[in-house]
Design an enzyme around this catalytic site. Structure first.
Site, PDB file in Angstrom:
ATOM      1  N   LYS A  81      -0.878   4.230   0.475  1.00  0.00           N
ATOM      2  CA  LYS A  81      -2.112   4.369   1.254  1.00  0.00           C
ATOM      3  C   LYS A  81      -3.132   5.168   0.442  1.00  0.00           C
ATOM      4  O   LYS A  81      -2.729   5.997  -0.366  1.00  0.00           O
ATOM      5  CB  LYS A  81      -1.825   5.087   2.581  1.00  0.00           C
ATOM      6  CG  LYS A  81      -0.701   4.485   3.420  1.00  0.00           C
ATOM      7  CD  LYS A  81      -1.112   3.188   4.064  1.00  0.00           C
ATOM      8  CE  LYS A  81       0.016   2.652   4.966  1.00  0.00           C
ATOM      9  NZ  LYS A  81      -0.331   1.382   5.604  1.00  0.00           N
ATOM     10  N   HIS A 132       6.796  -9.609   4.186  1.00  0.00           N
ATOM     11  CA  HIS A 132       6.013  -8.963   5.236  1.00  0.00           C
ATOM     12  C   HIS A 132       5.660  -9.999   6.296  1.00  0.00           C
ATOM     13  O   HIS A 132       5.419 -11.158   5.973  1.00  0.00           O
ATOM     14  CB  HIS A 132       4.736  -8.341   4.655  1.00  0.00           C
ATOM     15  CG  HIS A 132       4.089  -7.362   5.597  1.00  0.00           C
ATOM     16  ND1 HIS A 132       3.339  -7.770   6.683  1.00  0.00           N
ATOM     17  CD2 HIS A 132       4.090  -6.007   5.637  1.00  0.00           C
ATOM     18  CE1 HIS A 132       2.906  -6.694   7.332  1.00  0.00           C
ATOM     19  NE2 HIS A 132       3.357  -5.617   6.725  1.00  0.00           N
TER      20      HIS A 132
END
EC number: 4.1.1.39
Length: 441
Positions: free
Chosen positions: A166, A285
Site C-alpha cells: 500500500k 485474486h
C-alpha cells in the site's frame, strides 16, 4: 397435416422429470429460484433446465433430428427454502455431452449464460455444482498445488504470511520495490501486487517486475528463506498477459498473479497451463466477485466460483477472512475453503455443500485470508484456517508505527507464537490474546 402443433409449450411437460435417477457422469446444479407470481415452481424449475440446455419456447422441426432425451437438462427435484416465501431449491441434471472438455468458459456459458434474464423468474442464484470425476479429469487444475508449493518454498507446519503493498496506486517502481524488500526481510513469505496494479503511467509493469525481483533476491540472501512477490500479470490481452509471465520466469521469481474474473476463465486457464509448464506458482485474486455473489437470491455463490477456479487453475485464491463474522457465515466460508483444499467433501447443507464432491486427486488451492486483518486476529486465523492457508496483512503490516519491516516482524513473531502454542495444546480461542501479549514482551 403437420408433424406437431405449433405454439408456446409448458417447459414442465418435457423438462420436469421427478423420477429421473441421476448418473455419475451428470453435472448437477442447485439453483435458488424465485418464480414470478403465478408461475408454479415446477414450471420455473423446468424452464431453468430447458433454457440452460436444449430447450426453447416452442417445439422446432430440428428437435426430430436429434435425441432430446439424451441431451436435455432435467429438473429432477424441488424443495422449498425454509423461512423464505416463494423461494425454492431446484436441482437440475445436465448430461456430460453438453460440455466441451477442459473448458470452464463453456460450462458457465451453458449453465448460467442465458437463463438469468428469463422472464418467468423474479430472481435466480446458482448455489452449488457437482462436477463429476469424468469431467474433472479433462482439466489440468492448479499449476502445482499445496504440497508442491511447500516443497518449492521449503516451508512446512504453519500458514504462509503475505502483505499487499500500500498505497496500492501511485508509488514509483523503485519505492514499491523498497516496500517489498522491507516486508520480506522482516519475515513475510510473500508480498503482493494489488488487483488493480497492472501497467499504469506512474509504474509500468516491466519496471515493477525488475525492482521487485531485486527486492526478492536481496531479502532471500539476507534471511536464508525463499521469498516471493505476486507479480500481477493481468493485462488487456492474453498475449500481453503471457508476455509478462514469460518475463517473470526469465527473472527467476517464483510466483505470478492473475485477476481471474476480470481477466476471464479462458485467459486464466491459459496462464495456469503456462505456469505449470514453466515452474511458476499462480496467485489468484477474485476482483469483481461481489458483483456476482453478494446478493442472497440472485447471481452465483462464491463456492461455485471457487470450484471453477480449482478446475481452471490457481495455487492461491482469496477466500474471505471469517474473523468477526457470524457463526453461520464462518461455517459457509469454511465449507468452500475445504472445497478448495480437500480431495473429497461430503454433502453438508449446514456448510452450504449441496453435493458430494470428489476431485480425483486434483491438486488443492491455498485459501488466502485477506482484508482488514491485523496481528490481534492471528490466534483466530490460525485456529480457523489451519496450516494450509495464506494470511495476508496489508495495513496490518505497513501500518506499524515503526515501519514496514517491524510490521512484518510483528506478524511473523505472532504467527510463530500461535503455531507453537497450538502445538503445545493451548486453546487459541480462549488464550489467544494472552499469547499475543506475552509474545510482545
Amino acid at each position: 397435416s403437420v408433424g406437431f402443433k405449433a405454439g408456446v409449450k409448458d417447459y414442465k411437460l418435457t423438462y420436469y422429470t421427478p423420477d429421473y435417477q441421476t448418473l455419475d457422469t451428470d453435472i448437477l446444479a442447485a439453483f435458488r429460484v424465485t418464480p414470478q407470481p403465478g408461475v408454479p415452481p415446477e414450471e420455473a424449475g423446468a424452464a431453468v433446465a430447458a433454457e440452460s440446455s436444449t430447450g426453447t419456447w416452442t417445439t422446432v422441426w430440428t428437435d426430430g433430428l436429434t435425441s432430446l432425451d439424451r441431451y436435455k437438462g432435467r429438473c429432477y427435484h424441488i424443495e422449498p427454502v425454509a423461512g423464505e416465501e416463494n423461494q425454492y431449491i431446484v436441482y437440475v441434471a445436465y448430461p456430460l455431452d453438453l460440455f466441451e472438455e477442459g473448458s470452464v468458459t463453456n460450462m458457465f456459458t451453458s449453465i448460467v449464460g442465458n437463463v438469468f434474464g428469463f422472464k418467468a423468474l423474479r430472481a435466480l442464484r446458482l448455489e452449488d455444482l457437482r462436477i463429476p470425476p469424468a469431467y474433472i479429469k479433462t482439466f489440468q487444475g492448479p499449476p502445482h498445488g499445496i504440497q508442491v508449493e511447500r516443497d518449492k518454498l521449503n516451508k512446512y507446519g504453519r500458514p504462509l504470511l503475505g502483505c499487499t503493498i500500500k498505497p496500492k496506486l501511485g508509488l514509483s517502481a523503485k519505492n514499491y520495490g523498497r516496500a517489498v524488500y522491507e516486508c520480506l526481510r522482516g519475515g513475510l513469505d510473500f508480498t503482493k501486487d494489488d488487483e488493480n496494479v497492472n501497467s499504469q503511467p506512474f509504474m509500468r509493469w516491466r519496471d515493477r517486475f525488475l525492482f521487485c525481483a531485486e527486492a526478492i533476491f536481496k531479502a532471500q540472501a539476507e534471511t536464508g528463506e525463499i521469498k516471493g512477490h505476486y507479480l500481477n500479470a493481468t493485462a488487456g490481452t492474453c498475449e500481453e498477459m503471457i508476455k509478462r509471465a514469460v518475463f517473470a520466469r526469465e527473472l527467476g521469481v517464483p510466483i505470478v498473479m492473475h485477476d481471474y474474473l476480470t481477466g476471464g476463465f479462458t485467459a486464466n486457464t491459459s496462464l495456469a497451463h503456462y505456469c505449470r509448464d514453466n515452474g511458476l506458482l499462480l496467485h489468484i485474486h477474485r476482483a469483481m466477485h461481489a458483483v456476482i455473489d453478494r446478493q442472497k437470491n440472485h447471481g452465483m455463490h462464491f463456492r461455485v466460483l471457487a470450484k471453477a477456479l480449482r478446475m481452471s487453475g490457481g495455487d492461491h485464491i482469496h477466500a474471505g477472512t471469517v474473523v468477526g463474522k457470524l457463526e453461520g457465515e464462518r461455517d459457509i466460508t469454511l465449507g468452500f475453503v475445504d472445497l478448495l483444499r480437500d480431495d473429497y467433501l461430503e454433502k453438508d447443507r449446514s456448510r452450504g455443500i449441496y453435493f458430494n464432491q470428489f476431485w480425483v486427486s486434483m491438486p488443492g488451492v491455498l485459501p488466502v485470508a485477506s482484508g482488514g486483518i491485523h496481528v490481534w486476529h492471528m490466534p483466530a486465523l490460525t485456529e480457523i484456517f489451519g496450516d494450509d492457508s495464506v494470511l495476508q496483512f496489508g495495513g496490518g503490516t505497513l501500518g506499524h508505527p515503526w515501519g514496514n519491516a517491524p510490521g512484518a516482524v510483528a506478524n511473523r513473531v505472532a504467527l510463530e507464537a500461535c503455531v507453537q502454542a497450538r502445538n503445545e495444546g493451548y486453546d487459541l480461542a480462549r488464550d489467544g490474546n494472552d499469547i499475543i501479549r506475552e509474545t510482545c514482551q
